[in-house]
Scaffold this active site. Structure first.
Site, PDB file in Angstrom:
ATOM      1  N   GLU A  77       0.876  -1.161   0.000  1.00 20.72           N
ATOM      2  CA  GLU A  77       0.000   0.000   0.000  1.00 20.72           C
ATOM      3  C   GLU A  77       0.920   1.219   0.000  1.00 20.72           C
ATOM      4  O   GLU A  77       1.830   1.291   0.835  1.00 20.72           O
ATOM      5  CB  GLU A  77      -0.852  -0.032   1.277  1.00 20.72           C
ATOM      6  CG  GLU A  77      -1.975   0.954   1.244  1.00 20.72           C
ATOM      7  CD  GLU A  77      -2.813   0.961   2.525  1.00 20.72           C
ATOM      8  OE1 GLU A  77      -2.732   0.005   3.316  1.00 20.72           O
ATOM      9  OE2 GLU A  77      -3.522   1.959   2.705  1.00 20.72           O
ATOM     10  N   ARG A 130       5.425 -13.225   9.283  1.00 23.21           N
ATOM     11  CA  ARG A 130       6.102 -11.962   8.997  1.00 23.21           C
ATOM     12  C   ARG A 130       7.431 -11.906   9.738  1.00 23.21           C
ATOM     13  O   ARG A 130       7.659 -12.624  10.708  1.00 23.21           O
ATOM     14  CB  ARG A 130       5.212 -10.787   9.367  1.00 23.21           C
ATOM     15  CG  ARG A 130       4.891 -10.692  10.851  1.00 23.21           C
ATOM     16  CD  ARG A 130       3.773  -9.687  11.142  1.00 23.21           C
ATOM     17  NE  ARG A 130       4.137  -8.332  10.827  1.00 23.21           N
ATOM     18  CZ  ARG A 130       3.556  -7.609   9.862  1.00 23.21           C
ATOM     19  NH1 ARG A 130       2.602  -8.116   9.110  1.00 23.21           N
ATOM     20  NH2 ARG A 130       3.917  -6.368   9.653  1.00 23.21           N
ATOM     21  N   LYS A 136       4.676   0.630   9.938  1.00 22.86           N
ATOM     22  CA  LYS A 136       4.791   1.908   9.239  1.00 22.86           C
ATOM     23  C   LYS A 136       4.321   3.056  10.112  1.00 22.86           C
ATOM     24  O   LYS A 136       4.879   4.146  10.074  1.00 22.86           O
ATOM     25  CB  LYS A 136       3.920   1.882   7.976  1.00 22.86           C
ATOM     26  CG  LYS A 136       4.576   1.224   6.799  1.00 22.86           C
ATOM     27  CD  LYS A 136       3.682   1.405   5.578  1.00 22.86           C
ATOM     28  CE  LYS A 136       3.707   0.184   4.699  1.00 22.86           C
ATOM     29  NZ  LYS A 136       2.445  -0.067   4.030  1.00 22.86           N
TER      30      LYS A 136
HETATM   31  P1  ATP Z   1       2.574  -2.108   8.135  1.00 24.97           P
HETATM   32  O1  ATP Z   1       1.807  -3.004   9.050  1.00 24.97           O
HETATM   33  O2  ATP Z   1       3.934  -1.762   8.606  1.00 24.97           O
HETATM   34  O3  ATP Z   1       1.800  -0.910   7.682  1.00 24.97           O
HETATM   35  P2  ATP Z   1       1.721  -3.532   5.907  1.00 24.97           P
HETATM   36  O4  ATP Z   1       1.643  -4.980   6.032  1.00 24.97           O
HETATM   37  O5  ATP Z   1       0.457  -2.769   6.071  1.00 24.97           O
HETATM   38  O6  ATP Z   1       2.844  -2.977   6.861  1.00 24.97           O
HETATM   39  P3  ATP Z   1       1.792  -3.374   3.102  1.00 24.97           P
HETATM   40  O7  ATP Z   1       2.196  -2.239   2.268  1.00 24.97           O
HETATM   41  O8  ATP Z   1       0.357  -3.730   3.134  1.00 24.97           O
HETATM   42  O9  ATP Z   1       2.349  -3.094   4.556  1.00 24.97           O
HETATM   43  O10 ATP Z   1       2.666  -4.659   2.799  1.00 24.97           O
HETATM   44  C1  ATP Z   1       3.006  -5.122   1.519  1.00 24.97           C
HETATM   45  C2  ATP Z   1       3.407  -6.554   1.627  1.00 24.97           C
HETATM   46  O11 ATP Z   1       4.509  -6.715   2.503  1.00 24.97           O
HETATM   47  C3  ATP Z   1       2.283  -7.413   2.170  1.00 24.97           C
HETATM   48  O12 ATP Z   1       2.180  -8.556   1.343  1.00 24.97           O
HETATM   49  C4  ATP Z   1       2.725  -7.747   3.560  1.00 24.97           C
HETATM   50  O13 ATP Z   1       2.248  -9.000   3.933  1.00 24.97           O
HETATM   51  C5  ATP Z   1       4.245  -7.725   3.444  1.00 24.97           C
HETATM   52  N1  ATP Z   1       4.852  -7.398   4.721  1.00 24.97           N
HETATM   53  C6  ATP Z   1       4.646  -6.308   5.473  1.00 24.97           C
HETATM   54  N2  ATP Z   1       5.327  -6.370   6.631  1.00 24.97           N
HETATM   55  C7  ATP Z   1       6.014  -7.543   6.613  1.00 24.97           C
HETATM   56  C8  ATP Z   1       6.898  -8.199   7.517  1.00 24.97           C
HETATM   57  N3  ATP Z   1       7.227  -7.665   8.686  1.00 24.97           N
HETATM   58  N4  ATP Z   1       7.404  -9.399   7.148  1.00 24.97           N
HETATM   59  C9  ATP Z   1       7.088  -9.938   5.975  1.00 24.97           C
HETATM   60  N5  ATP Z   1       6.260  -9.391   5.081  1.00 24.97           N
HETATM   61  C10 ATP Z   1       5.710  -8.201   5.386  1.00 24.97           C
HETATM   62 MG    MG Z   2      -1.249  -3.142   5.051  1.00 19.49          MG
END
Ligand code: ATP
Ligand code: MG
Length: 588
Positions: A45, A288, A298
């Site tokens: 995102e 994760r 984030k």
């Molecule tokens: P945050 O919770 O920090 O906002 P997010 O999961 O919302 O992170 P996205 O932009 O939705 O961030 O993530 C893009 C991709 O990265 C998704 O497929 C998510 O599963 C993966 N991802 C995010 N954080 C991790 C992590 N700590 N380990 C592995 N994969 C991750």
């Molecule tokens: Mg997300």
């Protein structure tokens, strides 16, 4: 298991996802005309900067595509107009490319397929599919207030209650949905919900209790401008985007496991309307990355930036990809790290020392060596003629003669490390200490230069040692036959005071003092490491004036350093410590 010595051991898949991909390849599960059999995607995102957790997902998704001659799409999940900005899109593209991945795929006929996608590209299709779902009785417009809707959803122990609008005629829902799109309502007045089954509101899976799939949002969207005032929800958009892009393996983190039933229901249902090429994608979950001594949400990273606790998203202390890059991490080190931590379904923590070990391992064989004095103390060779200099040489890398030699002058005045002199030597201390009683001062070799003997030292009015005096032995120069006549235990590094490059060096360390700063609701801000950034004025060997931004070195004894990509000026580099030579944390 076969005991036949002649049959080669089967190549074991290195993780459970590879095992799934390999069995799908063997079974021909995703064989489709003109398409690779493995198509993955990385779907961020665009609401912030990528962090090391995303790197795990990037290496996994792009890595599978690379290893199985498939394809990985970069797709922006840009369905939330309020939080998304072009700045984030740009940095995410940059980070993916810096990690060494690309979404442009040359075809046999010479054309290039660009697989950079945006969920917002599918807004028209998403809308048409929603109308179809309404017409089929699989979705309805709910007009409850947000409070009633929340109350009627129930909770883990209590089933939900059907909305009074759940059975409104399909035509009425369709008209309302069209009116929602036409902008006739305010935000929150109505919402479109999916109906996966008659008794879905009683499902033990909360995600199946008539999930919202479209909401009214009078907001400007970075890419579609003001064309829409209704926006599709993540759980609706994501599966459909996957299916439209012919994704085979849709890989996400474990928290989406409970969303999988809706994912499957939606794609199965819509495929009956002929919207997709079959078979539809399948979702798989992995755990994760949780890394110690940092936070990887984030939201929390944004707080550090907005409250100016760090100097921006690319602050070298940040676990963002831009931060790691500026800190001096290499893409290769991050790949090595992702390989080493593996992919499983078990939740756990990876220690920061694993990441640090990977960058040491990557840089050790390739980083040129250089001398830097970080906490300078003047050394005066009393019997060395003033104004005279001689070149000393040393290999650029101790194990790679092909990297050549470097040279630097010795002169009467040098800089040495403060810690290389003790007025009263501790037991086993072999560096400089002065004559004591009848005993002479210590003999120490100036690395790649001469053997010297400490003859005295100067103090300022506060009693601080400000200079060390030595005499040198003219026939002791390293690399000359006479040098063997001197056996000394101390061997220290130094730079010429007249030729040294004065440089700002930033000694970075871990951002938090606590291994799990945000676990269990802890106040992570109170656990910041106050010593995570120390700035010193250091003296470097003269060749360092030519260091180019992003060039990495091992400063002997101190660790790995990079010329800062932002603040270095021509001839005047600023250095960041990437990592020390040894792990100093596990012992603490
Ligand atoms: P945050 O919770 O920090 O906002 P997010 O999961 O919302 O992170 P996205 O932009 O939705 O961030 O993530 C893009 C991709 O990265 C998704 O497929 C998510 O599963 C993966 N991802 C995010 N954080 C991790 C992590 N700590 N380990 C592995 N994969 C991750
Ligand atoms: Mg997300």
């Amino acid at each position: 298991m076969s005991n036949d010595k002649n049959s080669p051991a089967p190549a074991l898949p290195s993780n459970f996802l590879r095992a799934i991909v390999e069995s799908d390849l063997a079974a021909g599960t995703h064989v489709r005309e003109g398409m690779p059999s493995v198509i993955t995607r990385f779907p961020p995102e665009p609401n912030g900067y990528l962090h090391v957790g995303h790197a795990k997902s990037i290496c996994l998704n792009f890595g599978l595509a690379r290893d199985y001659q498939g394809r990985c799409n970069l797709r922006f999940d840009d369905t939330n107009p309020a939080k998304e900005e072009q700045e984030y899109v740009d940095t995410i593209i940059d980070s993916v490319k810096w990690l060494g991945f690309n979404y442009d795929y040359p075809q046999a006929d010479g054309a290039v397929e660009h697989h950079l996608h945006y969920a917002s590209d599918y807004f028209d299709q998403l809308y048409l599919m929603a109308e179809w779902l309404i017409q089929q009785g699989h979705a309805y417009v709910d007009s409850q207030s947000a409070e009633d809707m929340a109350a009627n959803r129930g909770n883990f122990n209590t089933p939900g209650t059907n909305s009074p609008f759940r059975n409104r005629p399909r035509e009425e829902s369709l008209q309302l949905f069209r009116d929602m799109k036409a902008g006739k309502f305010a935000d929150g007045e109505h919402i479109l919900r999916a109906k996966t089954s008659e008794d879905a509101m009683a499902s033990p899976n909360m995600n199946l209790r008539d999930p919202a799939i479209y909401r009214i949002r009078h907001a400007h969207h970075v890419r579609t401008g003001d064309a829409w005032c209704i926006y599709p929800m993540y759980d609706y958009t994501h599966p459909i985007s996957d299916a439209l892009e012919n994704i085979t393996h849709s890989i996400c983190t474990l928290e989406f496991q409970d969303h999988r039933p809706f994912y499957d229901w939606l794609l199965h249902t819509l495929s009956q309307g002929g919207f997709f090429t079959l078979p539809v994608p399948r979702q798989y979950e992995f755990s994760r990355l949780n890394l110690t001594y940092v936070v990887t949400s984030k939201r929390k990273l944004r707080q550090l930036v907005e409250e100016k606790i760090v100097d921006g998203w690319d602050d070298p202390r940040m676990p963002t990809i831009v931060g790691l890059r500026r800190r001096g991490y290499t893409p290769e080190a991050i790949h090595l790290f992702c390989e080493r931590i593996g992919v499983t379904k078990a939740d756990g923590w990876i220690d920061m020392s694993t990441l640090e070990g990977c960058v040491r391992e990557d840089l050790d064989p390739k980083a040129p060596r250089a001398t830097a004095v970080l906490r300078p103390l003047k050394l005066i060779i009393d019997n060395y003629p003033e104004g005279q200099t001689e070149e000393c040489t040393s290999p650029v890398h101790p194990h790679h003669p092909e990297m050549g030699q470097r040279s630097f002058p010795i002169s009467r005045e040098l800089w040495i490390e403060e810690e290389d002199f003790m007025e009263v030597p501790a037991k086993g201390y072999f560096r400089y200490y002065p004559p004591i009683g009848d005993a002479p001062g210590s003999r120490v070799r100036l690395r790649h230069g001469y053997v010297t003997e400490c003859v005295g030292y100067d103090k300022d009015d506060n009693g601080k040692v400000i200079a060390v005096h030595v005499k040198y032995f003219e026939d002791s120069k390293s690399g000359t036959p006479g040098s063997d006549n001197y056996k000394v235990k101390g061997n220290i590094h130094w730079v010429s005071a007249t030729a040294a490059v004065e440089a700002e060096v930033r000694l970075y360390d871990r951002l938090f003092t606590d291994a799990q700063p945000d676990a269990g609701g802890k106040d992570f801000i109170s656990l910041l490491n106050p010593n995570a950034k120390e700035v010193v004025t250091a003296y470097l060997e003269p060749g360092m004036a030519a260091a180019q931004p992003d060039q990495r070195f091992q400063f002997e004894r101190h660790g790995y350093f990079v010329a800062d990509r932002v603040d270095s000026q021509p001839g005047k580099p600023v250095f960041n410590r990437i990592v020390t030579l040894k792990d100093s944390w596990t012992a603490k």
